[in-house]
Design an enzyme around this catalytic site. Structure first.
Site, PDB file in Angstrom:
ATOM      1  N   CYS A 106       0.819  -1.219   0.000  1.00  0.00           N
ATOM      2  CA  CYS A 106       0.000   0.000   0.000  1.00  0.00           C
ATOM      3  C   CYS A 106       0.846   1.260   0.000  1.00  0.00           C
ATOM      4  O   CYS A 106       0.323   2.359  -0.201  1.00  0.00           O
ATOM      5  CB  CYS A 106      -0.931   0.005   1.203  1.00  0.00           C
ATOM      6  SG  CYS A 106      -1.893  -1.505   1.280  1.00  0.00           S
ATOM      7  N   HIS A 399      -9.687   2.530  -1.262  1.00  0.00           N
ATOM      8  CA  HIS A 399      -8.235   2.324  -1.158  1.00  0.00           C
ATOM      9  C   HIS A 399      -7.749   1.316  -2.201  1.00  0.00           C
ATOM     10  O   HIS A 399      -7.587   0.143  -1.899  1.00  0.00           O
ATOM     11  CB  HIS A 399      -7.922   1.857   0.271  1.00  0.00           C
ATOM     12  CG  HIS A 399      -6.516   1.424   0.500  1.00  0.00           C
ATOM     13  ND1 HIS A 399      -5.433   2.063  -0.055  1.00  0.00           N
ATOM     14  CD2 HIS A 399      -6.005   0.402   1.254  1.00  0.00           C
ATOM     15  CE1 HIS A 399      -4.320   1.441   0.329  1.00  0.00           C
ATOM     16  NE2 HIS A 399      -4.641   0.433   1.105  1.00  0.00           N
ATOM     17  N   CYS A 434       0.537   3.229   5.877  1.00  0.00           N
ATOM     18  CA  CYS A 434       0.980   1.924   6.356  1.00  0.00           C
ATOM     19  C   CYS A 434       0.874   0.907   5.225  1.00  0.00           C
ATOM     20  O   CYS A 434       0.145   1.123   4.260  1.00  0.00           O
ATOM     21  CB  CYS A 434       0.124   1.473   7.534  1.00  0.00           C
ATOM     22  SG  CYS A 434      -1.636   1.409   7.123  1.00  0.00           S
TER      23      CYS A 434
END
Lengths: 451, 502
Positions: A106, A399, A434
């Site tokens: 990510c 996301h 993160c």
């Protein structure tokens, strides 16, 4: 439309090179779509090409040769091994622009930003694009290990007899396809279950998580309504807006959802589909350049990429949470730049889960954590929440793993610039993202009132 | 890799063609014979601009007024001067039609007309030539505007009262001015009827030259170039009104060429698709630095267009309160100036008035009229807008009215009024304001009209076919160019002489 090849000798090739500043000059992304939605049959290459083309159109640089385009996808089919270069070839950029595939889960978008910014800072290139893309809909599905071995042996077999021998080893069970896992390979736990452990460890309440989620939706909705994204998003496949956004959600509505993670823990489960990010499809990209290049192209210098830091934690054998690395990376970055958390005007903490934001903030407020884990005499301190994720974040936008980093960089750069101009002073921002594998990337951006 | 500016097919996105199947059947061969013998409409493919073919399909004949069946050089100084300019441009120019088997264009200079009877001779001389007029030929009258009469939606111009010569005439024999005014307006009715009698894709248009402006003023010559060329293919039965001597001197010797908008910074709203896209492509092909604007929701086609044109897109809603300021800011940041704006963005929300609701009425006015007004006002607040060329999009619906389009017609007529009043404001700053009023144009929007209605709507003009977005774009490009510097406050119809509301 190719740009003319230019090779300019340095005025004094022997002189030591000075680091230059790398500036965010523009950003563009597709609207983000929940998996299985409007982009369900779209490849990551198509999506990244669209993000590039939107960026090129926005800035009027069709046909220009850039120093590099760096991007990547977390979920990538083997045939897309050269995803970024292939996207460049399909875009309006000069085909002589190189492409680099990067993958850091990510944090991919943060790493591509860092990579391109550093190339610019070192004087290797004058302008480049950083970005990321992911499709949870068009994820690769691979054959099982048994079938894979049979197929490889079949490929090596020369005679019909050898071929038959190879095929004879095939068992019905080998034919089942293997979907991409979101579980950590070393623990077998999904990211949500990992975060549930951390959430419980820090005693983060359901109410606090739902407040983060509601704020995310409200801030993102307000940004859309005010036209903030007019020059940051280009519609794609008929979608004009992030379709995960729920402008009318509330802490009360979110409070009605059932928990999905941490149901086997001793503590009450608190993590729901409302305070966790959904699987999402989308792409984003930013244009980075030197001040000179930006000025030559009459493009604004939105924000400078001041510095970046990546940390990783031992979530396997150590006792740190999977998504806690930014809690380590940010204090290191701040210290290196002589800054305190309270000096930062705007903070973007990627909402993988609402509790990710809250556990990181809790750790920074905790004197023990800061002393033992960070070696600081004083805690990092309390973050003024009015500075946090002011234009919404991943809980609302969604996301698409690798695309999140440059979504945040573009959003924050525009917001920092607007505030720097309005308040006539330099304005500093911090980004934290993160990532799987116990990793976390942070970056420091700064905007100035001067154009 | 860069397409040549003259590679029109690639730059314009498609070859100029329509999906008008009837036209392709009857434009030639047996289909044409059948249609003609049945008395059915027999449209032909129009002659459109192509840099590789001559601007006019044959010799140009220049006739003067009041000089009998053959115009002798010397008897009409305006006709002589116009003939000379056309000769300089390299045309084969004739002053009488004897022995000509084929004529590309007839320019009828009627500036000296003082009484309507004087029209008979040149009119009949023209009549004798019409059978020799080549397909795609042109008839163009050059005359003076009648006082107090709006010409095809044109604002009235300073005429007799401001004309010293007319003043003398008025002092000597007051009724002469009345005779002359009748003659001048007679030309308008004559030309519009001639246009309806044209065949083979030929058109007839006029240029009205204000009193006090030379018959060879730059915009008369520029207008003549435009009307003679294929760029005016779908302009028929219309008048260009030249109100001043403004314009480049170079037009005396040559047309303005293929890239008259070289380096001009021109904003086109509603550029993502349809007519707006075609406008953006043509302005780009003519050398302009186009700023394509469209709503953020149309960002994807807008991006594609911007990248093909190598320009920067500007996604914004024209109804935003600060749209003009943002356009100005973009142009100043990117190019340091703004030279023109085409207010093309528009919507329809058709309903019979009895069924109309407030949102339908208000939204059409907001996008089609209020946004252009507000944006223009905001642009003009900045010195960077000096010399600004404004082009609005009106509509034949706004001129003639249209059932079910009370809101749309009001909004489009509003544009006619806007440019008329903007003209003097802009004149002080070296700019112009004009509008183009398209008739039936073959677009995605008109393709949705039910088949039978569409077929009828297409044929209801002198050219018996729908126009192309390119035809509208050509008129707009002309009005943005220096060749039209002397034309302001006008609304030019691009409608093939729509029979409704002429």
């Amino acid at each position: 439309m190719s740009s003319e090849p230019t090779i300019q000798p340095a005025s004094d090739p022997t002189a030591p090179r000075q680091l230059r500043s790398a500036w965010v000059v523009a950003g563009n992304r597709t609207p983000f779509a929940r998996a299985g939605g409007p982009y369900a049959s779209t490849s990551v290459q198509e999506m990244f090409t669209a993000a590039l083309d939107g960026l090129v159109a926005r800035t009027g640089i069709a046909g220009e040769r850039l120093g590099a385009v760096a991007g990547g996808a977390v979920l990538k089919q083997p045939k897309a091994f050269n995803l970024v270069r292939e996207s460049v070839l399909g875009s309006a950029l000069d085909p002589q622009t190189p492409g680099i595939d990067v993958q850091q889960a990510c944090a991919t978008g943060m790493e591509t930003t860092s990579l391109i910014a550093n190339k610019i800072r070192c004087g290797q290139i004058d302008a480049g694009v950083a970005g990321g893309v992911d499709s949870a809909s068009d994820a690769p599905i691979v054959v099982g290990e048994g079938l894979r071995k049979v197929l490889l042996q079949l490929n090596r077999a020369k005679t019909p007899k050898d071929k038959l021998k190879a095929l004879a080893k095939l068992r019905p069970g080998d034919l089942a396809p293997v979907a991409p896992g979101v579980a950590e390979p070393r623990t077998g736990l999904s990211m949500g279950e990992h975060q549930a452990l951390t959430t419980a460890q820090w005693g983060i309440t359901r109410q606090a998580q739902d407040e983060i989620a509601a704020n995310s939706h409200h801030n993102l909705a307000a940004a859309w309504d005010s036209g903030f994204f007019d020059d940051l998003v280009t519609p794609f496949r008929g979608l004009t807006k992030d379709n995960n956004l729920r402008p009318d959600t509330s802490v009360e509505k979110l409070g009605g959802l059932s928990p999905v993670f941490g149901k086997n823990l001793e503590t009450d489960p608190t993590m729901t589909a409302g305070n966790s990010t959904p699987l999402t499809d989308g792409a984003s990209a930013i244009l980075l350049a030197t001040a000179e290049w930006a000025e030559e192209h009459n493009l604004p210098k939105l924000a400078e990429i001041v510095d970046a830091e990546t940390a990783a934690v031992d979530f396997v054998d150590g006792n740190e949470g999977l998504l806690m690395a930014p809690a380590y990376a940010a204090p290191r970055l701040l210290a290196r730049n002589g800054l305190k958390l309270q000096d930062i005007d705007l903070v973007e903490i990627h909402e993988a889960f609402a509790s990710t934001v809250l556990t990181i903030l809790a750790a920074w407020e905790d004197a023990d954590f800061c002393k033992v884990n960070l070696g600081l005499d004083e805690p990092v301190g309390v973050l003024d929440r009015s500075r946090l994720n002011v234009r919404g974040s991943s809980l609302a936008a969604g996301h698409p793993f690798a695309a999140t980093g440059t979504r945040v960089v573009a959003t924050l750069s525009k917001e920092l610039k607007a505030r720097a101009v309005a308040e006539n002073r330099p304005v500093t921002g911090l980004i934290s993202v993160c990532a799987a594998g116990g990793q976390g990337a942070v970056a420091l951006l700064r905007a100035y009132p001067e154009s | 890799m860069s397409p040549s500016p003259f590679d029109l097919t690639s730059l314009l996105g498609y070859a100029p063609a329509t999906d008008d199947a009837y036209l392709s059947v009857v434009s030639q061969g047996p289909g044409r014979k059948i249609a003609t013998s049945l008395g059915l409409p027999a449209p032909v493919a129009l002659r459109r601009h192509d840099p590789d073919t001559p601007a006019v399909p044959g010799p140009v004949l220049v006739l003067g007024a009041g000089s009998g069946t053959t115009t002798t050089p010397g008897s009409d100084p305006d006709a002589d001067a116009l003939a000379q300019h056309l000769l300089t441009r390299g045309f084969e120019v004739h002053r009488h039609g004897d022995g000509l088997r084929r004529v590309g264009a007839v320019v009828l200079c009627l500036t000296g007309l003082t009484e309507l009877g004087g029209l008979s001779a040149p009119a009949l001389e023209l009549g004798g030539l019409l059978r020799s007029l080549a397909p795609g030929g042109r008839v163009i009258t050059i005359s003076r505007p009648a006082d107090g009469v709006a010409a095809g939606g044109a604002a009235s111009l300073p005429t007799a009262a401001d004309d010293p010569a007319a003043g003398t005439a008025a002092g000597g024999a007051p009724f002469d001015v009345v005779d002359r005014n009748a003659a001048r307006q007679g030309v308008v009715g004559f030309l519009r009827s001639v246009a309806q009698e044209m065949r083979g894709g030929a058109t007839a248009n006029g240029i009205l030259v204000a009193d006090g402006v030379a018959a060879t003023a730059p915009s008369v010559l520029g207008g003549l170039d435009f009307l003679l060329s294929g760029r005016s293919a779908f302009v028929d039965g219309q008048f260009l009104v030249v109100g001043s001597d403004a314009g480049p001197e170079g037009l005396a010797t040559a047309p303005q060429g293929e890239t008259p908008l070289d380096q001009r910074v021109v904003v086109v709203t509603g550029a993502a698709r349809g007519i707006g896209e075609q406008i953006a492509r043509l302005l780009h092909a003519q050398g302009a630095r186009v700023v394509p604007v469209d709503v953020p929701a149309a960002g994807q086609p807008l991006s594609e267009l911007a990248n093909q044109l190598g320009t920067a897109s500007l996604p914004l809603d024209v109804t935003a309160p600060d749209a003009g300021t943002r356009i100005l800011e973009h142009c100043k940041t990117r190019y340091g100036r703004i030279d023109g704006i085409v207010h093309n963005a528009g919507i329809t929300r058709d309903k019979m008035l009895a069924n109309m609701d407030e949102s339908r009425f208000a939204s059409v006015l907001a996008v089609n009229t209020e946004a252009p007004l507000r944006i223009t006002r905001q642009l003009l607040a900045d010195p960077a807008a000096d010399g600004l060329r404004v082009v609005g999009l009106a509509s034949t619906s706004g001129i003639a009215g249209n059932r079910g389009q009370t809101n749309y017609a009001a909004s489009k007529a509003g544009i006619v009024g806007m440019v008329a009043a903007l003209a003097p404001v802009l004149a002080e700053r070296g700019g112009t304001a004009n509008a183009v009023a398209p008739g039936f144009i073959e677009t995605e929007m008109t393709a949705k009209i039910p088949m039978a209605r569409r077929q009828v709507a297409r044929r209801l003009n002198s050219l018996q076919q729908g126009g192309l977005p390119l035809d509208v774009a050509e008129a707009i490009a002309f009005l943005l160019s220096d060749a039209a510097a002397g034309i302001s406050g006008q609304t030019l119809r691009v409608c093939g002489q729509n029979l409704v509301g002429a």
